[in-house]
Scaffold this motif. Structure first.
Motif, PDB file in Angstrom:
ATOM      1  N   GLU A 155       0.822  -1.207   0.000  1.00  0.00           N
ATOM      2  CA  GLU A 155       0.000   0.000   0.000  1.00  0.00           C
ATOM      3  C   GLU A 155       0.858   1.261   0.000  1.00  0.00           C
ATOM      4  O   GLU A 155       0.361   2.341  -0.270  1.00  0.00           O
ATOM      5  CB  GLU A 155      -0.942   0.012   1.215  1.00  0.00           C
ATOM      6  N   THR A 156       2.140   1.127   0.306  1.00  0.00           N
ATOM      7  CA  THR A 156       3.036   2.284   0.308  1.00  0.00           C
ATOM      8  C   THR A 156       3.378   2.674  -1.129  1.00  0.00           C
ATOM      9  O   THR A 156       3.202   1.880  -2.063  1.00  0.00           O
ATOM     10  CB  THR A 156       4.352   1.986   1.064  1.00  0.00           C
ATOM     11  N   SER A 157       3.898   3.881  -1.292  1.00  0.00           N
ATOM     12  CA  SER A 157       4.307   4.315  -2.637  1.00  0.00           C
ATOM     13  C   SER A 157       5.422   3.411  -3.173  1.00  0.00           C
ATOM     14  O   SER A 157       5.467   3.114  -4.365  1.00  0.00           O
ATOM     15  CB  SER A 157       4.750   5.777  -2.621  1.00  0.00           C
ATOM     16  N   THR A 158       6.287   2.940  -2.287  1.00  0.00           N
ATOM     17  CA  THR A 158       7.354   2.032  -2.705  1.00  0.00           C
ATOM     18  C   THR A 158       6.773   0.714  -3.200  1.00  0.00           C
ATOM     19  O   THR A 158       7.165   0.207  -4.258  1.00  0.00           O
ATOM     20  CB  THR A 158       8.337   1.774  -1.546  1.00  0.00           C
ATOM     21  N   GLY A 159       5.842   0.149  -2.452  1.00  0.00           N
ATOM     22  CA  GLY A 159       5.217  -1.103  -2.856  1.00  0.00           C
ATOM     23  C   GLY A 159       4.484  -0.965  -4.175  1.00  0.00           C
ATOM     24  O   GLY A 159       4.578  -1.834  -5.049  1.00  0.00           O
ATOM     25  N   LYS A 160       3.768   0.137  -4.334  1.00  0.00           N
ATOM     26  CA  LYS A 160       3.046   0.377  -5.590  1.00  0.00           C
ATOM     27  C   LYS A 160       4.017   0.523  -6.755  1.00  0.00           C
ATOM     28  O   LYS A 160       3.776   0.002  -7.845  1.00  0.00           O
ATOM     29  CB  LYS A 160       2.166   1.620  -5.459  1.00  0.00           C
ATOM     30  N   GLN A 161       5.133   1.226  -6.521  1.00  0.00           N
ATOM     31  CA  GLN A 161       6.130   1.394  -7.575  1.00  0.00           C
ATOM     32  C   GLN A 161       6.795   0.065  -7.911  1.00  0.00           C
ATOM     33  O   GLN A 161       7.073  -0.225  -9.067  1.00  0.00           O
ATOM     34  CB  GLN A 161       7.188   2.422  -7.163  1.00  0.00           C
ATOM     35  N   LEU A 162       7.032  -0.744  -6.901  1.00  0.00           N
ATOM     36  CA  LEU A 162       7.640  -2.053  -7.102  1.00  0.00           C
ATOM     37  C   LEU A 162       6.766  -2.917  -8.001  1.00  0.00           C
ATOM     38  O   LEU A 162       7.268  -3.615  -8.885  1.00  0.00           O
ATOM     39  CB  LEU A 162       7.857  -2.736  -5.749  1.00  0.00           C
ATOM     40  N   ILE A 163       5.467  -2.843  -7.806  1.00  0.00           N
ATOM     41  CA  ILE A 163       4.523  -3.602  -8.640  1.00  0.00           C
ATOM     42  C   ILE A 163       4.484  -3.026 -10.053  1.00  0.00           C
ATOM     43  O   ILE A 163       4.515  -3.759 -11.032  1.00  0.00           O
ATOM     44  CB  ILE A 163       3.111  -3.609  -8.007  1.00  0.00           C
ATOM     45  N   ALA A 164       4.430  -1.691 -10.146  1.00  0.00           N
ATOM     46  CA  ALA A 164       4.297  -1.045 -11.454  1.00  0.00           C
ATOM     47  C   ALA A 164       5.564  -1.206 -12.299  1.00  0.00           C
ATOM     48  O   ALA A 164       5.498  -1.591 -13.467  1.00  0.00           O
ATOM     49  CB  ALA A 164       3.964   0.435 -11.276  1.00  0.00           C
ATOM     50  N   ASP A 165       6.725  -0.886 -11.702  1.00  0.00           N
ATOM     51  CA  ASP A 165       7.988  -0.954 -12.446  1.00  0.00           C
ATOM     52  C   ASP A 165       9.136  -0.848 -11.457  1.00  0.00           C
ATOM     53  O   ASP A 165       9.535   0.252 -11.078  1.00  0.00           O
ATOM     54  CB  ASP A 165       8.061   0.165 -13.476  1.00  0.00           C
ATOM     55  N   LYS A 166       9.677  -1.985 -11.075  1.00  0.00           N
ATOM     56  CA  LYS A 166      10.714  -1.977 -10.038  1.00  0.00           C
ATOM     57  C   LYS A 166      11.994  -1.293 -10.511  1.00  0.00           C
ATOM     58  O   LYS A 166      12.778  -0.842  -9.697  1.00  0.00           O
ATOM     59  CB  LYS A 166      10.984  -3.379  -9.511  1.00  0.00           C
TER      60      LYS A 166
END
Length: 178
Positions: free
Chosen positions: A105-116
């Motif tokens: 749910e964090t911005s890091t987690g979302k970014q990791l899913i979108a494009d690590k």
């Protein structure tokens, strides 16, 4: 009197277990939605319809038949997600699932899913902290085991879905020649 007391205690404990089980199930379903798994299976259904469209191209299956079949696949997405809950159950505790949800749910987690590959330095540090946590370590050490279970479940599901759709097309008079 003692029998009634034991019955009540048993009944209450089973309610508590069912509530916990329901929460675990719901949390895994939420995790599978937020980490993109649900979208991957939705895309797999789309690809299956593309494949069937090519296989049945010469039969001129009307679009309303395809639409009807597509509507019947909505429960199939829920079915595979429910099957995946079982695959996760043997590896991850409820606390792990909660930790995974919190991280993704964090911005890091979302970014990791979108494009690590697009993680900035701070996000890389945050991801590193997560993957060095007990839950993160469990994810890393069980990756092959989970992939294997998910692969088995996916194979069964996709085979059964394909067979079901071919059977439904046959019921409507569209039978592929061998």
């Amino acid at each position: 009197m003692m029998k009634k007391l034991l019955f009540v205690l048993f009944f209450l404990s089973s309610l508590h277990f069912n509530a916990q089980e329901s929460t675990y199930h719901g949390d895994v379903m939420r995790y599978l939605t937020m980490n993109g798994t649900a979208n991957q299976y939705s895309a797999a259904i789309d690809q299956l319809f593309e494949l069937l469209g090519k296989q049945y191209q010469e039969y001129n299956v009307p679009s309303d038949v395809w639409s009807e079949l597509r509507k019947e696949t909505t429960p199939e997405l829920n079915k595979i997600l429910n099957m995946l809950v079982s695959a996760y159950r043997g590896t991850y505790e409820h606390e792990d699932i909660k930790n995974m949800i919190a991280f993704y749910e964090t911005s890091t987690g979302k970014q990791l899913i979108a494009d690590k590959t697009a993680l900035n330095y701070e996000q890389q540090k945050e991801a590193s902290v997560f993957y060095n946590s007990p839950t993160g370590q469990k994810i890393l050490t069980s990756e092959q085991q989970i992939s294997s279970r998910v692969g088995e479940v996916s194979e069964i599901w996709s085979r059964d879905l394909y067979r079901s759709l071919v059977d439904k097309l046959a019921e409507k008079g569209y039978v592929m020649q061998q």
